[in-house]
Design an enzyme around this catalytic site. Structure first.
Site, short mmCIF file in Angstrom:
data_model
loop_
_atom_site.label_atom_id
_atom_site.label_comp_id
_atom_site.label_asym_id
_atom_site.label_seq_id
_atom_site.Cartn_x
_atom_site.Cartn_y
_atom_site.Cartn_z
N SER A 75 0.89 -0.78 0.08
CA SER A 75 -0.59 -0.39 0.27
C SER A 75 1.23 1.11 0.12
O SER A 75 1.47 1.65 0.66
CB SER A 75 -0.64 0.44 0.99
OG SER A 75 -1.61 1.31 1.36
N SER A 150 8.34 -14.47 6.90
CA SER A 150 8.73 -14.54 5.80
C SER A 150 9.66 -15.21 5.38
O SER A 150 9.98 -15.98 6.65
CB SER A 150 10.43 -13.65 6.57
OG SER A 150 11.10 -12.76 5.74
N ASP A 152 11.87 -15.16 4.14
CA ASP A 152 14.12 -15.06 3.91
C ASP A 152 14.52 -15.50 5.07
O ASP A 152 15.60 -15.10 4.94
CB ASP A 152 13.90 -13.25 3.35
CG ASP A 152 13.29 -12.90 1.90
OD1 ASP A 152 13.48 -13.83 1.10
OD2 ASP A 152 13.09 -11.83 1.84
N GLU A 251 19.87 -14.29 -4.71
CA GLU A 251 19.47 -13.91 -5.23
C GLU A 251 19.44 -12.40 -5.49
O GLU A 251 20.27 -11.24 -6.11
CB GLU A 251 17.72 -13.07 -6.01
CG GLU A 251 17.13 -13.18 -4.74
CD GLU A 251 15.59 -12.86 -4.02
OE1 GLU A 251 15.07 -12.22 -5.55
OE2 GLU A 251 15.47 -12.50 -3.25
N VAL A 285 7.52 -20.87 -7.02
CA VAL A 285 7.38 -22.02 -6.18
C VAL A 285 8.02 -21.97 -5.27
O VAL A 285 7.34 -22.67 -3.64
CB VAL A 285 7.99 -23.35 -7.27
CG1 VAL A 285 7.10 -23.01 -8.68
CG2 VAL A 285 9.40 -23.37 -6.75
N ARG A 287 7.65 -20.20 -2.68
CA ARG A 287 6.59 -18.96 -1.63
C ARG A 287 5.06 -20.02 -1.01
O ARG A 287 4.98 -19.80 -0.43
CB ARG A 287 5.93 -17.74 -2.35
CG ARG A 287 7.40 -17.10 -2.53
CD ARG A 287 6.34 -15.40 -2.99
NE ARG A 287 6.74 -15.04 -1.60
CZ ARG A 287 7.32 -14.16 -1.12
NH1 ARG A 287 8.38 -14.17 -1.80
NH2 ARG A 287 7.97 -13.47 0.15
P1 ADP Z 1 7.78 -6.30 3.55
O1 ADP Z 1 6.93 -6.32 5.14
O2 ADP Z 1 7.50 -8.06 3.34
O3 ADP Z 1 9.17 -6.17 3.94
P2 ADP Z 1 7.41 -4.42 2.22
O4 ADP Z 1 8.63 -3.38 2.38
O5 ADP Z 1 6.38 -3.67 0.97
O6 ADP Z 1 7.08 -5.28 2.55
O7 ADP Z 1 5.82 -3.15 3.31
C1 ADP Z 1 4.96 -3.73 3.30
C2 ADP Z 1 3.81 -2.53 3.25
O8 ADP Z 1 4.28 -2.04 4.42
C3 ADP Z 1 3.64 -1.34 2.32
O9 ADP Z 1 3.25 -1.97 1.36
C4 ADP Z 1 3.67 0.13 2.74
O10 ADP Z 1 2.10 -0.52 2.71
C5 ADP Z 1 3.79 -0.58 4.30
N1 ADP Z 1 5.08 -0.24 5.05
C6 ADP Z 1 6.71 0.09 4.59
N2 ADP Z 1 7.45 0.95 5.00
C7 ADP Z 1 7.14 1.53 5.28
C8 ADP Z 1 7.17 3.02 6.28
N3 ADP Z 1 8.14 3.54 6.58
N4 ADP Z 1 6.39 3.61 6.45
C9 ADP Z 1 4.95 3.54 6.56
N5 ADP Z 1 4.21 2.15 5.67
C10 ADP Z 1 5.14 1.60 5.04
#
Ligand code: ADP
Length: 366
Positions: A75, A150, A152, A251, A285, A287
């Site tokens: 988002s 995750s 990872d 990767e 695959v 995930r």
């Molecule tokens: P992950 O949680 O797997 O590291 P992302 O980095 O894409 O994945 O983060 C998922 C979502 O969390 C983003 O699409 C965003 O809506 C929210 N998000 C990530 N970083 C921030 C931030 N610094 N401030 C506010 N919302 C954040």
């Protein structure tokens, strides 16, 4: 009655459903109302039908299911203050002031920011005329608890993240399949695996499948030298009668001059050695599929503790992140773990290997 919301965010991982199931049922056990937020932060912004009150039976059969049944999304709007204000409004409308987030470091960073901004967001909502002061008075603080979902295994301070072992299992199955055909034809295979900045999946898969050579971000492959070393190792294994050659490339693998080492780069070297070489990029695959037993119990025990952490939280307690250390479920300060994880990734990107290795849990590094 305490109202708790649970959501999954960022990349999906097997075991997230088991975590949601545990939160829903533990919450109900303790007399709370539990809401699932559909589609991650996007659902929090939209509110209404995206916030669904969950019953005990709603999560029946969720333990083994891969992916996340309540959806996840990236988002952009939640990264904006107005988006978070809208999300706060939606939570208050439902009477919710506690949020359990299962996601990666990005999702957890966003969650903690949301908590810190909460009082001022609520003030603004009153000033905007969305709520009266009396309506917001019971919602002075937002409680945030983090669960790390995750594949990872890239969070500092916890031995494993929800989904990592399922992904590892999948990778090993795939490499076993590849090894069968490689052996038949005396071929070499270069297999690229996920992990972003973290070499855990590649390293563990390499050990578990007896790969000939492994490239991970945490170990500098010296430019101009790794090629010779790779050739020497593969020739040695061949001379001992090994029919197939398997090389696993994370990767995020890079050489000491910041150049990415791709599966194709590795292939070129093996072809140069005279090996009939193929590349397989495993992709998504890794995930999918059902969650392995480890991820099911990890997500369940951590989901239970997440609800307990919500019920024990005070406005002064820093947001906890539920982890696991030496087989014990632990709580650690969310912000510090996320920060340390970020600094490992930065150190790796900067090829500051010594720093990266000392920051990361040392037992995973040679
Ligand atoms: P992950 O949680 O797997 O590291 P992302 O980095 O894409 O994945 O983060 C998922 C979502 O969390 C983003 O699409 C965003 O809506 C929210 N998000 C990530 N970083 C921030 C931030 N610094 N401030 C506010 N919302 C954040």
């Amino acid at each position: 009655k305490k109202k708790i919301a649970v959501m999954t965010s960022g990349g999906d991982s097997p075991g997230m459903n088991a975590a949601v199931r545990a939160v829903v049922r533990t919450g109900i056990h303790y007399g709370c109302d539990v809401y699932a937020v559909y589609e991650g932060y996007e659902g929090l912004l939209r509110g209404g039908e995206y916030l669904k009150k969950m019953a005990w039976e709603d999560v029946r059969g969720w333990l083994s299911e891969g992916g996340t049944l309540i959806g996840t999304a990236r988002s952009m709007d939640f990264k904006q203050r107005w988006g978070r204000k809208q999300a706060a409004g939606n939570l208050i409308s439902e009477g919710i002031d506690a949020l359990i987030v299962c996601g990666g470091d990005g999702s957890l960073t966003g969650a903690d920011l949301f908590r810190h901004e909460w009082p001022s967001l609520v003030e603004e909502l009153v000033a905007d005329g969305k709520f009266t002061q009396a309506q917001v008075d019971p919602f002075k603080h937002l409680t945030i608890v983090g669960l790390v979902g995750s594949i990872d295994n890239d969070m500092s301070g916890t031995d494993s993240t929800i989904g990592a072992y399922s992904s590892l299992e999948r990778i090993c199955e795939m490499v076993d399949y590849i090894d069968a055909t490689a052996k038949s034809h005396s071929r070499a295979f270069v297999v690229e695996v996920m992990g972003r900045h973290c070499g855990w999946l590649a390293l563990m898969a390499g050990i578990a499948t007896g790969a000939d050579y492994i490239f991970i971000p945490e170990r500098a492959s010296v430019k101009g030298k790794w090629e010779d070393e790779l050739k020497e190792v593969c020739s040695r294994h061949k001379s001992k009668g090994r029919r197939n050659i398997t090389v696993i490339v994370a990767e995020g693998a890079l050489d000491n001059e910041l150049n990415a080492i791709s599966a194709d780069d590795v292939k070129d070297v093996l072809v140069d050695l005279g090996l009939d070489t193929r590349v397989t990029i495993l992709g998504h695959v890794q995930r999918g599929g059902t969650a392995v037993a480890h991820d099911r119990w990890l997500a369940t025990l951590q989901g239970v503790d997440a609800v307990k952490a919500v019920l024990e939280a005070t406005p002064e307690t820093p947001s906890p992140l539920i982890g696991i250390n030496e087989n014990k479920i632990i709580r650690m300060p969310l912000v510090e773990s996320v920060k340390l994880t970020g600094s490992v990734a930065t150190a790796i990107e900067a090829r500051d290997f010594d720093k990266a290795i000392s920051l990361r849990d040392p037992e995973f590094i040679e």
